[in-house]
Scaffold this motif. Structure first.
Motif, PDB file in Angstrom:
ATOM      1  N   THR A  83      33.829  25.229   3.084  1.00 41.29           N
ATOM      2  CA  THR A  83      34.979  26.140   2.983  1.00 41.29           C
ATOM      3  C   THR A  83      35.149  26.976   4.251  1.00 41.29           C
ATOM      4  O   THR A  83      36.141  27.682   4.402  1.00 41.29           O
ATOM      5  N   ASP A  84      34.171  26.910   5.166  1.00 43.80           N
ATOM      6  CA  ASP A  84      34.262  27.673   6.397  1.00 43.80           C
ATOM      7  C   ASP A  84      35.307  27.043   7.325  1.00 43.80           C
ATOM      8  O   ASP A  84      35.153  25.891   7.740  1.00 43.80           O
TER       9      ASP A  84
ATOM     10  N   SER B 207      35.629  22.176  13.387  1.00 46.56           N
ATOM     11  CA  SER B 207      34.753  21.441  14.294  1.00 46.56           C
ATOM     12  C   SER B 207      34.623  19.977  13.881  1.00 46.56           C
ATOM     13  O   SER B 207      34.382  19.115  14.727  1.00 46.56           O
ATOM     14  N   VAL B 208      34.794  19.694  12.584  1.00 50.17           N
ATOM     15  CA  VAL B 208      34.816  18.291  12.146  1.00 50.17           C
ATOM     16  C   VAL B 208      36.004  17.588  12.793  1.00 50.17           C
ATOM     17  O   VAL B 208      35.897  16.508  13.382  1.00 50.17           O
ATOM     18  N   LEU B 209      37.160  18.245  12.722  1.00 45.23           N
ATOM     19  CA  LEU B 209      38.390  17.680  13.286  1.00 45.23           C
ATOM     20  C   LEU B 209      38.245  17.487  14.796  1.00 45.23           C
ATOM     21  O   LEU B 209      38.620  16.453  15.360  1.00 45.23           O
ATOM     22  N   THR B 210      37.665  18.518  15.445  1.00 42.75           N
ATOM     23  CA  THR B 210      37.472  18.445  16.891  1.00 42.75           C
ATOM     24  C   THR B 210      36.587  17.257  17.263  1.00 42.75           C
ATOM     25  O   THR B 210      36.869  16.536  18.222  1.00 42.75           O
TER      26      THR B 210
ATOM     27  N   THR C 293      28.155  23.138  16.931  1.00 45.23           N
ATOM     28  CA  THR C 293      28.186  24.107  15.843  1.00 45.23           C
ATOM     29  C   THR C 293      26.835  24.207  15.154  1.00 45.23           C
ATOM     30  O   THR C 293      26.364  25.308  14.841  1.00 45.23           O
ATOM     31  N   VAL C 294      26.201  23.058  14.900  1.00 45.66           N
ATOM     32  CA  VAL C 294      24.887  23.089  14.255  1.00 45.66           C
ATOM     33  C   VAL C 294      23.891  23.804  15.156  1.00 45.66           C
ATOM     34  O   VAL C 294      23.119  24.663  14.711  1.00 45.66           O
TER      35      VAL C 294
ATOM     36  N   ALA D   7      22.620  25.705   8.780  1.00 42.91           N
ATOM     37  CA  ALA D   7      22.597  24.700   9.837  1.00 42.91           C
ATOM     38  C   ALA D   7      22.149  23.355   9.291  1.00 42.91           C
ATOM     39  O   ALA D   7      22.700  22.310   9.648  1.00 42.91           O
ATOM     40  N   SER D   8      21.153  23.383   8.400  1.00 44.91           N
ATOM     41  CA  SER D   8      20.659  22.127   7.838  1.00 44.91           C
ATOM     42  C   SER D   8      21.728  21.450   6.997  1.00 44.91           C
ATOM     43  O   SER D   8      21.901  20.221   7.061  1.00 44.91           O
ATOM     44  N   ALA D   9      22.449  22.255   6.194  1.00 45.48           N
ATOM     45  CA  ALA D   9      23.516  21.669   5.385  1.00 45.48           C
ATOM     46  C   ALA D   9      24.570  21.026   6.284  1.00 45.48           C
ATOM     47  O   ALA D   9      25.033  19.910   6.029  1.00 45.48           O
ATOM     48  N   ALA D  10      24.930  21.731   7.370  1.00 44.54           N
ATOM     49  CA  ALA D  10      25.899  21.152   8.312  1.00 44.54           C
ATOM     50  C   ALA D  10      25.345  19.875   8.926  1.00 44.54           C
ATOM     51  O   ALA D  10      26.054  18.877   9.063  1.00 44.54           O
TER      52      ALA D  10
END
Lengths: 277, 312
Positions: B80-81, B87-90, B265-266, B279-282
């Protein structure tokens, strides 16, 4: 051939030259800037004919009072050569098993090796960092040697498998029937055919290790910092140090540039992974 | 190997006693694989399992005592962030743009270099050079020496034609990152495709030409199908490395101005914000994304195998 095709051929050759120069221009400019004084490096319009000096290189090697890059360069050398050696030690037997005496389901094994390459580095970075912190392995160059080995091993197994697969099994069997034992077969039959491929593999492992930043940035500090980490010190540097930045970038790229230029053909062969024949 | 091959001969030829040597032989052929396999599992799979476990904890490294099990809370926070979603899109945009453009440019260059002309070796050397510059050094070169709005080479050259003098990195940050990466990766694609072009059968092309095929027809119906596997290989290797790109983003923009990709980002989440669980979830989500891409990609690579599988 008529005149039109000759002209067209000349035109395409010219186009190739032009594009080659365009791609090389940033590097040529970097070389020129590295030999300029800082005042002449940061001008607009660019100064093409300014006097040449070695000040940028002197500053980089610490004459200007900055930190010496030698420890970082030596660390990079240890990490790159060390991990390349370990990769060869682990990958050669594996590739031999996969190519010359194929085990059952060997493509599955190869896929497993390649799939580890698809596991992003960031997916394991935190536990490795925590492990290193709790075992006093943080800022230790041997941790990078191990990690770079795991980074390059899949590609190395993959490449060497295809190079070793080019050794005809019939030749090996013939040698064995003639009474040759395994060491003889390996040194006399397999090695001469596979050696150029092994060299190409080693070269590529060396380049990838030398270039690596993320692991080195997170896991090293002062003692074990590598050349790319040393370079990150220049990220925010302002115009005053342009010649020094160029000199630093060139010196640190030099081992890779030299090795790559010297072994262009092997690089082409290695990068196509020998897999597509 | 000699001892292994002679073992069955030495054993009595009864069905019962033939089994152990065969098992021994199977192990002997597998043994050389084991060190590499064990090493890879320990160094790459174990840390990932640890990441998976940490991803279920609310754990900030600055407050180690407050660590507790949080279930899927980290995942819902990541998903939801808005920054993370961006950053996924990037990452997707950056990877696709760089791979496609450098593949097409690499193909054009490979086709030019496949012809005979004066100084071909020199031109190839010039073209390979960008791939051989250390990535951080290349990023520094673009950031300070080429893009700088006041004294960079790009604006210096624009000065001669009286063009505008934009601040490249702040005006078009993502494009600036992409340009530097395309410059580095086009030579890589060219090398792979050149190897492909040089393995074409000259006789086949000569025959097609005799039959009156135009250069375009030869390219479309002979060269392109032959190059397919090389194009796939280039796209696969390029994607693996560019999805994970850290150096260019870190050096050129420090992830600012909407250029933060997932690896950056991670890195930032755990290295600067000390949010280990988050960070781990990402990181786990990056892996899931990679698995999706990899499943398609591996299917593509398996076409590289079709002709070789017979060997096994």
């Amino acid at each position: 051939m008529n005149l039109a095709t000759v002209l067209k051929g000349k035109g395409l050759g010219l186009a190739a030259w032009l594009l080659g120069i365009v791609f090389f221009l940033p590097i040529a400019w970097m070389v020129l800037t590295s030999f300029h004084s800082e005042e002449n490096a940061a001008t607009n319009p660019p100064s093409f004919a300014a006097a040449l000096t070695l000040d940028g290189y002197r500053d980089f090697f610490g004459a200007g009072g900055g930190a010496s890059p030698w420890p970082a360069l030596i660390n990079s050398l240890v990490a790159s050569l060390g991990s390349t050696l370990f990769v060869l030690l682990l990958a050669l037997p594996a590739a031999y098993a996969l190519a010359i005496r194929p085990v059952k389901k060997w493509t599955d094994v190869l896929f497993f090796f390649l799939s580890t390459k698809m596991l992003p580095v960031v997916a394991g970075l935190l536990p490795i960092y925590l492990f290193a912190k709790n075992t006093d392995f943080l800022d230790n160059i041997w941790l990078l040697v191990i990690l770079y080995t795991s980074m390059n091993l899949p590609i190395a197994v993959w490449m060497m498998q295809s190079f070793l697969a080019e050794v005809p099994v019939a030749v090996i069997e013939a040698a064995q029937i003639d009474g040759a034992r395994l060491p003889t077969v390996l040194t006399r039959v397999v090695a001469p055919i596979a050696l150029p491929g092994i060299a190409a593999t080693a070269l590529i492992c060396f380049i990838f290790s030398w270039n690596e930043l993320l692991f080195a940035r997170v896991l090293t500090g002062v003692v074990a910092q590598t050349a790319p980490v040393f370079l990150t010190g220049f990220i925010t540097s302002q115009g005053l140090f342009l010649a020094k930045v160029c000199a630093a970038s060139l010196v640190i790229s030099l081992p890779v540039l030299a090795a790559g230029f010297a072994a262009q053909d092997k690089l082409v062969q290695g990068l196509s992974l020998g897999a597509v024949k | 190997m000699t001892t292994v091959t002679s073992a069955p001969v030495a054993a009595p030829q009864t069905a019962a006693s033939r089994r152990p040597p065969r098992r021994l032989r199977a192990w002997a052929t597998r043994a050389p694989l084991l060190p590499a396999l064990v090493f890879m599992i320990v160094v790459t799979q174990l840390p990932f399992v640890a990441t998976l476990v940490i991803s279920f904890f609310d754990w900030n490294a600055l407050y180690p005592d407050a660590r507790h099990f949080a279930g899927f809370a980290n995942y819902s926070e990541v998903l939801t962030d808005p920054d993370l979603r961006k950053s996924v899109l990037t990452t997707i945009l950056l990877t696709v743009t760089v791979v496609v453009v450098s593949l097409v440019a690499g193909l054009a260059l490979a086709l030019l270099l496949d012809r005979r002309f004066r100084g071909r070796g020199i031109v190839r050397t010039l073209l390979i050079a960008p791939f051989l510059v250390v990535p951080v050094a290349a990023a520094l070169l673009w950031k300070h020496v080429l893009y700088n709005p006041e004294y960079g080479l790009l604006n210096g050259l624009l000065h001669y034609v009286g063009g505008p003098q934009p601040d490249w990195i702040s005006k078009t940050p993502l494009l600036a990152v992409e340009m530097s990466l395309i410059w580095q990766w086009t030579p890589f694609m060219m090398l792979i495709l050149l190897a492909g072009l040089q393995s074409r059968s000259a006789e086949q092309i000569e025959a097609a030409r005799m039959d009156g095929a135009s250069p375009w027809q030869i390219f479309r119906h002979l060269t392109l199908p032959h190059l397919r596997r090389y194009l796939e290989l280039g796209a696969l290797l390029g994607s693996i490395y560019i999805v994970q790109n850290f150096d260019a983003v870190f050096t050129l923009t420090s992830g600012g101005l909407g250029t933060a990709n997932l690896p950056y980002t991670v890195y930032q989440t755990f290295y600067q914000a000390h949010e280990n669980g988050l960070a781990s979830a990402a990181g786990v989500l990056v892996v899931i994304g990679s698995i999706i891409i990899a499943t398609f990609a591996l299917r593509v690579v398996s076409s590289l195998f079709r002709e070789e599988v017979g060997r096994g």
